[in-house]
Design a protein around this motif. Structure first.
Motif, PDB file in Angstrom:
ATOM      1  N   ASP A  56       0.849  -1.183   0.000  1.00 62.93           N
ATOM      2  CA  ASP A  56       0.000   0.000   0.000  1.00 62.93           C
ATOM      3  C   ASP A  56       0.889   1.240   0.000  1.00 62.93           C
ATOM      4  OD1 ASP A  56      -1.759   1.992   0.389  1.00 62.93           O
ATOM      5  OD2 ASP A  56      -2.831   1.038   2.059  1.00 62.93           O
ATOM      6  N   THR A  58      -0.368   4.402  -0.507  1.00 68.91           N
ATOM      7  CA  THR A  58      -1.212   5.588  -0.414  1.00 68.91           C
ATOM      8  C   THR A  58      -0.509   6.706   0.375  1.00 68.91           C
ATOM      9  OG1 THR A  58      -2.993   4.014  -0.284  1.00 68.91           O
ATOM     10  CG2 THR A  58      -3.552   6.320   0.100  1.00 68.91           C
ATOM     11  N   GLU A  59       0.072   6.319   1.486  1.00 71.71           N
ATOM     12  CA  GLU A  59       0.641   7.343   2.345  1.00 71.71           C
ATOM     13  C   GLU A  59       1.837   8.037   1.686  1.00 71.71           C
ATOM     14  OE1 GLU A  59       1.880   7.200   6.933  1.00 71.71           O
ATOM     15  OE2 GLU A  59       0.110   6.063   6.295  1.00 71.71           O
ATOM     16  N   GLN A  60       2.748   7.206   1.152  1.00 76.73           N
ATOM     17  CA  GLN A  60       3.920   7.783   0.487  1.00 76.73           C
ATOM     18  C   GLN A  60       3.479   8.699  -0.644  1.00 76.73           C
ATOM     19  OE1 GLN A  60       3.913   4.488   1.495  1.00 76.73           O
ATOM     20  NE2 GLN A  60       5.907   3.559   0.998  1.00 76.73           N
ATOM     21  N   ASN A  63       2.240  11.960   0.676  1.00 76.25           N
ATOM     22  CA  ASN A  63       3.390  12.735   1.149  1.00 76.25           C
ATOM     23  C   ASN A  63       4.142  13.368   0.001  1.00 76.25           C
ATOM     24  OD1 ASN A  63       3.242  12.589   3.865  1.00 76.25           O
ATOM     25  ND2 ASN A  63       4.416  10.676   4.019  1.00 76.25           N
TER      26      ASN A  63
END
Ligand SMILES: CC(C)(COP(=O)(O)OP(=O)(O)OC[C@H]1O[C@@H](n2cnc3c(N)ncnc32)[C@H](O)[C@@H]1OP(=O)(O)O)[C@@H](O)C(=O)NCCC(=O)NCCS
Lengths: 769, 207
Positions: A56, A58-60, A63
């Motif tokens: 996953d 999504t976070e990177q 950012n």
């Protein structure tokens, strides 16, 4: 305007990759989830594929995105034009086929259990015929046949048996109504017919999307089912209709005729593949065509069922392609296409009757020049007849064809082609060496020779474009063959011709390279002539292009003289040997007849082209043809653009621009002299075309296509006569030029298809008062 | 050239006087500006609107960005003048690129090839030389950057476009069968800016 090739290949690739990933079906968020998606993102699909680990990001991603300024773009260096064109804008209804309007559903809610009137079956069948023909014309299945919910129902999921295949999958399906049985039998026959067509096109040389779309969107077109099983179903339906009492007689007849038509079309598609008998194929196409009038006349009984076709089906077929509208063609258009298909299919089969290699090429050339050009299915059938399984016309080896051509041009009754050479096993024997060298030549030349035939099977635009490549290929072939020629003459002990008047050097025949040169010149002429047909040239280029054509035709004519010289010498020698009459003589006579014919044709061509070149030069002098200002280019640069296909041709060398300009504009000649010369050339050409038009099919090497050949000559003759008239009109106008120095005429140049012959652009001169 | 140093090089239209004469209602002054990324927000929506109205092919945002991001300096816009009350309106645009091109067969040299991807002028402003000016600006910018040739495709039925390009010196080099999604065929048009021996690829071969 750039083209936007966003369907097809790229997306297909992606789909394959997706399929390889084996996304578990039950994990795919249902499209409904997207439609009503507000806050919660769909669950990540579970991927399982060797070597792929899903993580996953999504976070990177979020950012990283936050590091960018508002509006800043990041471009991956590998993101190419092709990718940009294939990319879709998600949630844009014009591109995102998965986009749903609020309340819209992904699938159609079509009730397959609903009863249909017999009239509605007719309506659906006729609509399917339109779709089928639209597909034949080059539109994808996704916008044509695959928009039918009934067709979709039969293909998805892929059927395993025909006996348990029903539109209505509810329990009561055993007693399927007759109407649906008829529709089903028709559809199965239709799909199987398409299977034949698709496989045929795919097996031959064609251009995807340009000519045809073979993409089946991972649907199997009943590949694994036997024709007979489907034909049996059609037969059963036919019987049931005839037994039924509650259908109006005329409606009954209309249904029967549709089933018969489908039966015949499917059978035709099967039989058209065989190459054993042109008669059987012809009869089959003819009997199919014979059904069309009844089909047409009963169309009015049909009741359309538009709800049974849906543009939404595309979503199931290809999620990475923007949705495209259903293609609608009229029934008249569909019948026209079908009728032509039958006619052309029947004629194409005539190619199977072989006369000689030149007649074969004439046949293919004239068949492809039919207007409108035969459709892709027929053109690929023709290719199949010609070269299928590397067997020419189903009966001949490539060697046989090639040897036929060589012996009827440059090597009549020549020991180089003697089959007995193959039997010699002693490597030091010259015959062994000859056999070896000719085999080297054949393996090199066969592909090039067949490529000429294959090239003329392509669409008109491609013929011209591909000729540029085959010309380059023959340039190399010619050079390669020169070496073989020199080697071969050691073994044949060829005596050169010594003629001080021509050259102080001994003159050898160079048969193989002569042959290559002859075909190279032919193709260069065709390339130029296709340019006229496709309206490639601007008006002020026509004088130069016709000049170039006459230059090439004259070169061919001289080259043929050379070949004739050697053939005549061989013939005379052979006649001195009384033991060698019969077949050998026939070969010499045949080759000489071909050389004569080609020479006559070349002289007609150069006379006519010369006349037109002079005429266009005069029209420019009189300012009746204008040149645009062209601030960004000069004559020399445009000449390089125009002559690009010939740039690398060594023989005949490209005429340098200044030389060409002098030859075309002929500054030393008066306008009246130019017109006089043009009139004489046109007259000479006219005589030559008249002589041609009286030749027999045998002498004109057009056996098997005499009628088309004669029509072609007559059209050319008409264009030539009209040229003579135009020249006379211009001459009169020049002689009676008004006091102010202006000629009282204006010029119109007919568009392609509007003149007598597309290869001969003849200006029309109109008096102005 | 101004456009190289000035991102927003402005030029007065050479057709001003003609415009005034030919129609009283046309704006007194047109501006031609070179595109740059900072103008995306302001102009990209109108560029898309103008092109999707006049060209039959549908292009996604990625196609526009592909060209504009890399060759914004080869993209020019024609704007109707600003008044105190209205913001400038886009009435014409040309989008192109310039890259080395190697023919697949290696039969001809690699060239630095300009390509005109899209050209459109709003219908009410046609026949006043606006497209011609846009094309000339794009070609001039390509020449500045050493282009050997310029190519493009146009629908076979698009007579105005063909006349425009042919007036400038383009020749039809080939016809492309059923090239567009709508099933229409196209002509490829080519303009050589140099003699073939002087083109990039040939020079490289000598080195
Ligand atoms: C093709 C298109 C861009 C032409 O735009 P345009 O601005 O009208 O083109 P121009 O004004 O430069 O040239 C057109 C005509 O105006 C004339 N013209 C040129 N300069 C002029 C001037 N200074 N004053 C008045 N008229 C002029 C030209 O002679 C030409 O006339 P002609 O072709 O009848 O001989 C426009 O029709 C269009 O947007 N079409 C739809 C999109 C399209 O087809 N794009 C091209 C695809 S690659």
């Amino acid at each position: 305007m750039m083209h936007n090739d966003s369907n097809g290949l790229a997306s297909d690739d992606i789909r394959q990759q997706m399929a390889d990933l084996e996304i578990e079906d039950d994990q795919i968020p249902s499209p409904m989830a997207f439609a009503g998606w507000h806050s919660k993102p769909p669950p990540v699909p579970k991927l399982k594929s060797a070597g792929v680990i899903a993580i996953d990001i999504t976070e990177q991603f979020i950012n990283a995105a936050q590091q960018l300024d508002d509006g800043e773009l990041v471009k991956d260096p590998f993101f190419a034009l092709f990718d940009s064109v294939g990319a879709l804008e998600i949630m844009d209804p014009k591109m995102d086929s998965g986009y749903l309007e609020p309340g819209e559903t992904m699938e159609d809610e079509y009730d397959f259990s609903q009863p249909l009137l017999p009239e509605e079956i007719i309506g659906i069948i006729d609509q399917l015929l339109c779709h089928e023909m639209a597909w034949h014309m080059g539109h994808p299945l996704a916008q044509t046949l695959f928009t039918s919910l009934y067709v979709d129902r039969l293909l998805d999921p892929c059927p395993t048996s025909l006996s348990h295949l029903y539109f209505d999958r509810s329990e009561s399906c055993e007693d399927e109504p007759l109407t649906l049985q008829v529709l089903k039998a028709y559809c199965l026959g239709l799909i199987k017919t398409c299977c034949y067509v698709n496989n045929r096109v795919k097996a031959e040389h064609y251009y995807e999307e340009e000519d045809f779309v073979t993409h089946t969107f991972h649907r199997n077109l009943l590949e694994n089912f036997e024709n007979n099983d489907i034909l049996t179903l059609i037969q059963e339906s036919l019987e049931q209709i005839s037994n039924s009492n509650d259908i109006l007689p005329e409606v009954k007849a209309a249904l029967e005729c549709r089933l018969r038509f489908r039966e015949a079309f499917l059978t035709t598609a099967e039989i058209a593949e065989s190459r054993t008998s042109s008669e059987t194929i012809k009869t089959q196409w003819e009997s199919l065509q014979a059904l069309l009038p009844t089909l047409k006349s009963s169309t009015k009984l049909g009741k359309p069922v538009p709800a049974s076709f849906s543009v939404k089906l595309q979503r199931k077929l290809a999620s990475t392609v923007p949705p495209r509208p259903i293609v609608h063609i009229s029934l008249d258009t569909a019948y026209d296409h079908l009728e032509r298909l039958c006619r052309d299919g029947s004629i194409a089969a005539e190619v199977l009757k072989y006369y000689d290699s030149h007649s074969l090429m004439t046949f293919v050339f004239l068949f492809q020049a039919r207007k409108p050009q035969p459709s892709i299915y027929i053109r690929t059938l023709l290719q199949h007849y010609l070269f299928g399984d590397m067997v020419i016309l189903g009966t001949m080896s490539i060697r046989q064809l090639l040897d036929d051509d060589l012996s009827s041009t440059v090597l009549p009754a020549n020991k180089i082609l003697d089959r007995a050479n193959d039997e010699v096993e002693l490597p030091s024997d010259p015959r062994f060496k000859m056999a070896n060298d000719t085999e080297v030549f054949r393996s090199r030349a066969a592909g090039s020779y067949l490529d000429i035939l294959r090239t003329i099977c392509q669409n008109r635009c491609r013929i011209r474009r591909t000729l540029a490549r085959t010309v380059a290929d023959f340039e190399i072939l010619q050079l390669d063959s020169e070496e073989l020629d020199m080697e071969l003459r050691q073994y044949t002990q060829e005596e050169p011709i010594r003629d001080r008047e021509i050259s102080s050097e001994p003159i050898y025949s160079f048969p193989l390279s002569s042959w290559a040169y002859f075909y190279k010149l032919r193709q260069m002429e065709w390339l130029l002539q296709m340019g006229f047909e496709l309206e490639i040239y601007q008006q002020d280029e026509l004088a130069s292009m016709f000049w170039y054509l006459q230059y090439l035709a004259k070169t061919r004519s001289r080259h043929l003289e050379r070949i004739r010289g050697f053939n005549v010498r061989g013939f005379n020698e052979s006649r001195r040997n009384p033991a060698a009459v019969g077949e050998r003589h026939a070969e010499f006579i045949n080759a000489l007849a071909f050389i004569n014919y080609s020479s006559l044709e070349a002289s007609a061509t150069y006379g006519f082209a010369d006349a037109l070149s002079c005429l266009f030069t005069v029209l420019r002098r009189l300012s009746l043809i204008h040149s645009p200002p062209r601030p960004y280019s000069n004559d020399q640069q445009r000449y390089e653009v125009r002559m690009k296909p010939f740039r690398l041709v060594g023989l005949p060398e490209l005429v340098p621009f200044d030389e060409l300009k002098r030859q075309v504009t002929q500054p030393g000649e008066t306008t009246l002299d130019l017109l006089k010369y043009a009139a004489e050339s046109a007259m000479a050409a006219k005589k030559a075309f008249e002589v041609m038009s009286k030749l027999s099919a045998r002498d004109a090497f057009c056996q098997g296509s005499y009628d088309s050949w004669l029509k072609n000559i007559k059209d050319t003759l008409k264009a030539c006569i009209f040229t003579g008239i135009t020249i006379a009109t211009v001459k009169k106008a020049v002689e009676t030029t008004a006091k102010n120095g202006k000629v009282q005429i204006k010029v119109e140049i007919p568009a392609t298809g509007k003149g007598y012959h597309d290869w001969w652009v003849v200006p029309k001169v109109i008096p102005v008062l | 050239m101004a456009s190289e140093t000035n991102l927003e090089a402005e030029t007065k239209s050479p057709v001003l006087s003609l415009l005034k004469e030919s129609s009283g209602t046309l704006p007194a002054e047109l501006r031609y500006i070179q595109y740059s990324h900072s103008l995306e927000k302001q102009y990209l929506p109108s560029i898309r609107a103008l092109i999707s109205k006049d060209l039959s092919e549908p292009y996604s945002i990625y196609v526009y960005r592909y060209f504009l991001y890399q060759w914004g300096d080869l993209c020019f816009m024609a704007l109707s003048p600003t008044t105190a009350y209205t913001s400038p309106k886009l009435i014409g645009v040309i989008i192109s690129k310039l890259e080395p091109h190697t023919p697949p067969s290696h039969s001809s040299p690699t060239t630095l090839r300009g390509y005109i991807a899209m050209l459109a002028v709003s219908s009410t402003y046609r026949n006043h030389g606006i497209a011609t000016t846009l094309v000339r600006k794009a070609i001039d910018a390509m020449i500045e950057r050493g282009a050997d040739e310029v190519v493009l495709e146009t629908e076979e039925t698009n007579v105005p476009a063909m006349k425009l390009y042919e007036r400038l010196g383009f020749l039809r080099s080939k016809k492309l069968h059923r090239y567009y999604l709508n099933g229409n065929s196209a002509f490829r048009l080519v303009l050589h800016l140099k003699a073939v021996e002087e083109m990039t690829g040939n020079n490289e071969e000598e080195i």
